[in-house]
Design an enzyme around this catalytic site. Sequence first.
Site, PDB file in Angstrom:
ATOM      1  N   GLY A  90     -16.230  38.371  20.297  1.00  0.00           N
ATOM      2  CA  GLY A  90     -17.445  38.641  21.028  1.00  0.00           C
ATOM      3  C   GLY A  90     -17.704  37.850  22.447  1.00  0.00           C
ATOM      4  O   GLY A  90     -18.705  37.851  22.624  1.00  0.00           O
ATOM      5  N   THR A  91     -16.476  37.749  22.837  1.00  0.00           N
ATOM      6  CA  THR A  91     -16.633  36.839  24.496  1.00  0.00           C
ATOM      7  C   THR A  91     -17.272  37.856  25.186  1.00  0.00           C
ATOM      8  O   THR A  91     -18.001  37.413  26.271  1.00  0.00           O
ATOM      9  CB  THR A  91     -15.167  36.381  24.818  1.00  0.00           C
ATOM     10  OG1 THR A  91     -14.489  37.416  24.987  1.00  0.00           O
ATOM     11  CG2 THR A  91     -14.872  35.416  23.734  1.00  0.00           C
ATOM     12  N   ASN A  92     -16.978  39.130  25.115  1.00  0.00           N
ATOM     13  CA  ASN A  92     -17.511  39.969  26.063  1.00  0.00           C
ATOM     14  C   ASN A  92     -19.069  40.436  25.874  1.00  0.00           C
ATOM     15  O   ASN A  92     -19.817  40.194  26.837  1.00  0.00           O
ATOM     16  CB  ASN A  92     -16.770  41.409  25.955  1.00  0.00           C
ATOM     17  CG  ASN A  92     -15.694  41.429  26.923  1.00  0.00           C
ATOM     18  OD1 ASN A  92     -15.446  41.527  28.285  1.00  0.00           O
ATOM     19  ND2 ASN A  92     -14.445  41.530  26.300  1.00  0.00           N
ATOM     20  N   ASN A 103     -16.871  51.397  27.368  1.00  0.00           N
ATOM     21  CA  ASN A 103     -15.824  50.518  26.703  1.00  0.00           C
ATOM     22  C   ASN A 103     -15.222  49.863  27.992  1.00  0.00           C
ATOM     23  O   ASN A 103     -15.222  50.345  29.141  1.00  0.00           O
ATOM     24  CB  ASN A 103     -14.779  51.565  26.255  1.00  0.00           C
ATOM     25  CG  ASN A 103     -13.729  50.684  25.411  1.00  0.00           C
ATOM     26  OD1 ASN A 103     -13.936  49.746  24.790  1.00  0.00           O
ATOM     27  ND2 ASN A 103     -12.560  51.074  25.682  1.00  0.00           N
ATOM     28  N   HIS A 129     -11.551  48.037  28.580  1.00  0.00           N
ATOM     29  CA  HIS A 129     -10.088  48.136  28.337  1.00  0.00           C
ATOM     30  C   HIS A 129      -9.470  47.218  29.012  1.00  0.00           C
ATOM     31  O   HIS A 129      -9.522  47.093  30.311  1.00  0.00           O
ATOM     32  CB  HIS A 129      -9.588  49.564  28.571  1.00  0.00           C
ATOM     33  CG  HIS A 129      -8.130  49.617  27.881  1.00  0.00           C
ATOM     34  ND1 HIS A 129      -7.717  49.677  26.639  1.00  0.00           N
ATOM     35  CD2 HIS A 129      -6.936  49.442  28.692  1.00  0.00           C
ATOM     36  CE1 HIS A 129      -6.415  49.469  26.425  1.00  0.00           C
ATOM     37  NE2 HIS A 129      -6.024  49.458  27.765  1.00  0.00           N
ATOM     38  N   LEU A 175     -14.105  56.032  16.916  1.00  0.00           N
ATOM     39  CA  LEU A 175     -15.426  56.838  17.008  1.00  0.00           C
ATOM     40  C   LEU A 175     -15.183  58.274  16.865  1.00  0.00           C
ATOM     41  O   LEU A 175     -14.357  58.668  17.255  1.00  0.00           O
ATOM     42  CB  LEU A 175     -16.311  56.592  18.166  1.00  0.00           C
ATOM     43  CG  LEU A 175     -16.506  55.230  18.567  1.00  0.00           C
ATOM     44  CD1 LEU A 175     -17.144  55.009  19.807  1.00  0.00           C
ATOM     45  CD2 LEU A 175     -17.684  54.583  17.692  1.00  0.00           C
ATOM     46  N   MET A 181     -13.440  47.928  16.941  1.00  0.00           N
ATOM     47  CA  MET A 181     -11.931  48.212  16.622  1.00  0.00           C
ATOM     48  C   MET A 181     -11.908  49.571  16.000  1.00  0.00           C
ATOM     49  O   MET A 181     -10.992  50.100  15.122  1.00  0.00           O
ATOM     50  CB  MET A 181     -10.935  47.134  15.785  1.00  0.00           C
ATOM     51  CG  MET A 181     -10.838  45.987  16.763  1.00  0.00           C
ATOM     52  SD  MET A 181      -9.901  46.284  18.259  1.00  0.00           S
ATOM     53  CE  MET A 181      -8.441  46.556  17.362  1.00  0.00           C
TER      54      MET A 181
END
Length: 209
Positions: free
Chosen positions: A12-14, A108, A110, A94, A91
Amino acid sequence: MFKIGALVSGGGTNLQAILDAIDRGEIPGAQVVTVISSRADAYALERAKKHGIDAVVLSKKDFASADDLMEAMIGHLRKMEVDLVVLAGFMTVLTPAFIQAFANRIINIHPSLIPSFCGDGFYGLKVHEAALAKGVKVTGATVHFVNEETDGGPILLQKAVQVQEGDTAEVLQKRVMEEAEWKIFPEAIRLICSGAVEVVDGRVRRTTR
Ligand code: GRF
């Protein structure tokens, strides 16, 4: 209030970068109202709790099918009246039903310059291993809207990062996060939140606002 729902699976660093940007007042009007994790042990859940944010675990193993899981996720995000779904290291693939439920409202991040090193099978360290194996001198990160093609949706922002002699995949992953991901993800949310971008003919364009 522009309400964000974050989907996470890992560190969860983003997510943290987004929360920090909001705390610094850099994304006016935005608030992360809920975090959905695919794993009970994701550290991202701790980050949400520390911020007093609603956090739930919705995991594949607790549902009979992927469709049932997605239905539960859609239901939760609708209940929380989410305006934007942010995939912050999520991860689980969807389903088309989920993507359609939030058409042009899912983004998202990437860790490469799309269309390089992206698509099915390119996730986590594999992306950086592929970049090093190819010998590219520049890589980076991309924020894009999510459509039904893996990493194929309209591109919002990209930032380049230099590859350095002797880089390992781990070292490169860290540099891409620090120099690109943690900067362009909050910035992309700011652009959407302020109405500065729109999707036209499958591409993102700046509005006059
Ligand atoms: C990041 O490398 C991101 O690009 C990818 O998943 C990773 C998530 O890391 N989509 P974190 O959970 O945000 O630390």
